[in-house]
Write an enzyme that holds these catalytic residues in place. Structure first.
Site, PDB file in Angstrom:
ATOM      1  N   ARG A  41      63.653 -17.653 106.302  1.00  0.00           N
ATOM      2  CA  ARG A  41      64.844 -18.491 106.327  1.00  0.00           C
ATOM      3  C   ARG A  41      65.717 -18.294 105.093  1.00  0.00           C
ATOM      4  O   ARG A  41      65.254 -17.831 104.062  1.00  0.00           O
ATOM      5  CB  ARG A  41      64.430 -19.967 106.331  1.00  0.00           C
ATOM      6  N   GLU A  94      76.214 -28.860  92.131  1.00  0.00           N
ATOM      7  CA  GLU A  94      76.852 -29.913  92.922  1.00  0.00           C
ATOM      8  C   GLU A  94      78.370 -29.848  92.790  1.00  0.00           C
ATOM      9  O   GLU A  94      79.100 -30.252  93.672  1.00  0.00           O
ATOM     10  CB  GLU A  94      76.313 -31.298  92.542  1.00  0.00           C
ATOM     11  N   ALA A 113      66.687 -16.686  92.643  1.00  0.00           N
ATOM     12  CA  ALA A 113      67.676 -16.899  93.716  1.00  0.00           C
ATOM     13  C   ALA A 113      68.476 -15.636  93.983  1.00  0.00           C
ATOM     14  O   ALA A 113      68.789 -14.882  93.073  1.00  0.00           O
ATOM     15  CB  ALA A 113      68.620 -18.033  93.338  1.00  0.00           C
ATOM     16  N   ASP A 156      72.735 -32.558  82.135  1.00  0.00           N
ATOM     17  CA  ASP A 156      73.733 -31.582  82.597  1.00  0.00           C
ATOM     18  C   ASP A 156      74.017 -30.462  81.599  1.00  0.00           C
ATOM     19  O   ASP A 156      74.594 -29.447  81.972  1.00  0.00           O
ATOM     20  CB  ASP A 156      75.043 -32.303  82.943  1.00  0.00           C
TER      21      ASP A 156
END
Lengths: 324, 324, 324, 324
Positions: free
Chosen positions: A163, A223, A187, A128
């Protein structure tokens, strides 16, 4: 100090084996016997403690996971559990510990030292990268590259089918994996806990893309603190956006934890494993070895636990500019 | 035949670009002009049709996805839509079609031929390997290796934490990806639609593992016909099994569609692309080119659509023996 | 400045495309027109100069090589050649240059500026990591991981056959790739130009390995300044060592230059591409953008060319301890 | 038969571990004890023979190389050596052998049987795919993909610099690796021992490429029977061709032997390992287990040694058409 034990604790991370190897080979170099504790604090309590020599760590530098295994221990949270652990270490003649893990591990180590005076130096092992006191944690670079590899693959499909993909990556309450995999994966948008973006922001970015005839988009979602983040956000966007879009969601999940560690992680882990051992031998305790600006430093567990590592703001700015 | 158009339709699969390249280079070899239709039947209706030359397909053999893009077309399911498509082909002078896709694509092509006499030869492009008439479909080998790579990574964590992982792989109602990725990934159990296993069977296998001190297990689950298969099965097993286990579920999702095609897929796709083109030139129609026992064969669309390809029973037996 | 041109020069490196993309997208952000020069100084002389927009750099971040191509230019070393280049830039209205390359490229840019006052800011693009003024160069992390991947594969064979492998890696007169790939690959010995080791040293290390029953060994050799370094050293060791050993040599060669860039290289390249552009806009010239201690800095070409970047001595020490 | 020993011999190949695992797990299934011989015939002579159980082969399916190690044995070529080997097997109660290797291995096994009546069934383990009696050998698919990965990387550089690369791949006197890696890598020309091409042919292909403005080319060269094949050919072409070209040569070398086996190789190896064991139990001897048209077959060693496996002529034709 003549006998030191090493263990891994918390979620496994690629490079943990390289760190274990460095502790063992460093022990050989300094004339210290190294033992391995199996399954972290659980193994300490049970006395699952084995001697490690140069051969034990031969041919493991390239393997994901941890040969010493990892586990959570509820029993070590009790004074009775810790007393058992201490008795086991005592009976094996262990005088110091190298703990490879994260803040949960370090918290336990500090309490244990206060009760039994067995010193621990930590090495930051978590994908992390959320530990204050080191620029990078063991496993982070590999996890980012694994996530990136997945994003590259998904972009093939996104492009072929026009998409929008929402891709959820790991990181608990930290956006590090999301930021680095998102920027390197090209991204269009990156959602992280550190920077609150509204659904309107994301819709705005996606719409601006349509106007520039961008037919596919990738949104990387950390997340964060909620389960199923990406799915929920995608659902809300679907109901908000007024252009016809085909939105898909994928959660990369546990593939991000495993795999052959990258060169960076193997070297980082080797430096930190050796650094933790040599710190212990030099009298450090309740501290984590870290690499900051390419130099070995030791940071008190108290700081690694209470202080928050900030994401470099250059990266957030970069992400905004590159997705134009 | 002087002008032939190629298109990709249905889910994208790694190797589709290699097939397109083979059609174009084959056209050059045979003195036929090749056109590309963008976004499958949708592009046919809209007249999104472009000439392709050797340069158009240079440096694409290694890319996932499809440079011609893919889409589903509701309009082509109507007579009006197909009429528009026919008019567009006519106006471009297209006399035959190479369709890279699956049974949905082939069904459309057959209806289209019956109405307008423009012949199509198909090439099987789908990661699912569920087409009768070819040993393997374009993209399957790559998808299996992608799934395998993920399983290898997850096993690192499973081993480090003594966990049972349920891993869901793609394949729609076919168990091919599950069987090959499961066997090659050393899975303890593989659940596929073709072979009904009860929850009790799986629990039995997992318990037998415990008794042999196997501390971690991988169960590969084909997506089958229900969404969330793996999660549901894992939940039911958790509530049935009476040993303490840490069960995790991960769904590999869309990463299985993309990525650099494997050597096998590039060669298979090249053979099938060329085979479809040369079939068309030789007068075939309403047939799919396939490779069976390393030889090029043509199978009527009717058979690819109605017949079921069986999984080699040797593999199912092998899986049972190897997980001992 | 309203028009800026970007080019790549010298050996290609993974991440160059990410840097080009960052220059183009950064130009969009700052309202500057960006042009691309094909084949470095050669293209400048020939006027091979094209406008780049957001679409031009879409979907290239993941590709190795450089979409602008690279070449050496003998003509640019002459005043006549540079005059032609200047005329071409003038006729395109180019007011500044972003040069992605190494010291050869920067030397040319500085001479060019002195003659024609067109400013250049550089971005360090080379797999060798031998440029002063930045911790890492674009392409280095990917090259190290490619070399590491090869070492991991070769170790499988070394172990299976009890062999000693000499593996030659790239890096010209710098040992960076050798040191990082060697440590992360668990090499028993690493030979680099920066640290003179005698044949006797290597023989000593290998013999010590035999005594500890190490049956296989990897020696990583930097290409250094002589062609065929590894082969020559291996030959000399074969004739010196008095134990029976099976020695093999492999030269990793050009695979180290290509391939998908790693996450690290894509981000580094994006930061440096944007940094070079923004430096140029802020009035920098004859300087290279670099990242030192995670911060953007500019270093005069003069320093990048004349100063030597030292290998962190911690790594050399680490290597000695870990190979025990 | 109650005790069977398995060994690997000749060059290591990815998937050998999967084959060993299948022999061991198959033994468990059939109630036969399995032993492993370390370092092939050498270990047989020295009695380096160990029992293998399910745990011994746990977590090895994904590893390259061979856990049983491999070696050449001069001593086994003598009657005295074989007698020693027989005595060792006898003393361990071994009644049959599974040999994973190539023709050298099988030749030894046949002589050994004739002298001592201990039967062997072979499994084809070699990256070269040059064994008659099986469509593919263990390790071939992985080696092709490794070579392909290298070719893809080198093409990045070839394209960026407008170069011609000669890439030498393994395969001894067989062109299998060259053909499959060349076609899948989009090579402009493929030189293999099975098909004599003159220097003029290659020059012709390369020139035709120039005329079509192809600026870079890849020529894949099978190592054939001469050392340094690619380098010699490149040199001769350089001196023949009258267009200015930048020609580079790279020899992929030993990286082709190692690495994680592909899904295909793991399954093939599992089938062949089990097939060899079950063949032995069913009374086969002096035969190699192979997979032909997806079915298990046994071929006498005599045939695998004397017969030549032909390369599918479809592939050679395909290669010619695709490089247009």
């Amino acid at each position: 100090m003549k006998r030191i034990a090493v263990f891994t604790s918390g979620g496994d991370a690629p490079g943990m084996n390289a760190a274990i190897r460095a502790v063992v080979r460093g022990g050989l170099h300094h004339g210290v016997e190294i033992f391995g504790i199996i399954r972290g604090y659980n193994g300490m309590i049970k006395g699952d403690i084995i001697p490690l020599n140069s051969q034990s760590v031969s041919n493991i530098i390239q393997r994901g996971g941890t040969i010493l295994k990892s586990a959570r221990s509820k029993e070590f949270m009790t004074p009775e559990g810790r007393k058992k652990g201490y008795d086991q270490l005592k009976s094996h003649g262990i005088e110091g510990l190298v703990a490879i893990g994260g803040n949960g591990t370090f918290t336990g180590a500090e309490i244990f030292f206060n009760e039994f005076q067995i010193p621990t130096v930590g090495a930051p092992g978590t994908i992390d990268n959320d530990l204050f006191g080191t620029d990078y944690t063991i496993g982070y670079d590999t996890a980012v590259n694994t996530a990136l590899d997945a994003i590259d693959k998904i972009r093939d499909t996104a492009d072929s089918h026009d998409r929008i993909f929402f891709i959820e990556v790991m990181g608990r309450d930290s956006g590090y994996i999301a930021v680095q995999s998102g920027i390197s994966g090209g991204a269009e948008s990156i959602l992280i806990p550190e920077e609150r973006q509204t659904i309107e922001d994301v819709v705005g970015t996606l719409k601006a893309g349509f106007e520039k005839k961008k037919s596919s988009s990738i949104v990387v979602v950390a997340e964060g603190d909620e389960e199923g983040h990406a799915a929920i956000i995608a659902e809300r966007i679907k109901s908000t956006i007024d252009v016809p879009v085909d939105i898909r969601v994928t959660n990369l999940g546990h593939i991000q934890r495993g795999g052959r560690p990258s060169a960076y992680d193997r070297i980082l882990a080797s430096r930190l494993g050796l650094g933790a051992l040599e710190g212990l031998l030099a009298g450090h305790k309740n501290e984590m070895a870290g690499i900051v600006n390419d130099k070995l430093v030791y940071t008190p567990f108290h700081d690694t636990i209470t202080k928050k590592k900030e994401i470099n703001s250059d990266l957030l700015r970069l992400s905004g500019i590159l997705s134009k």
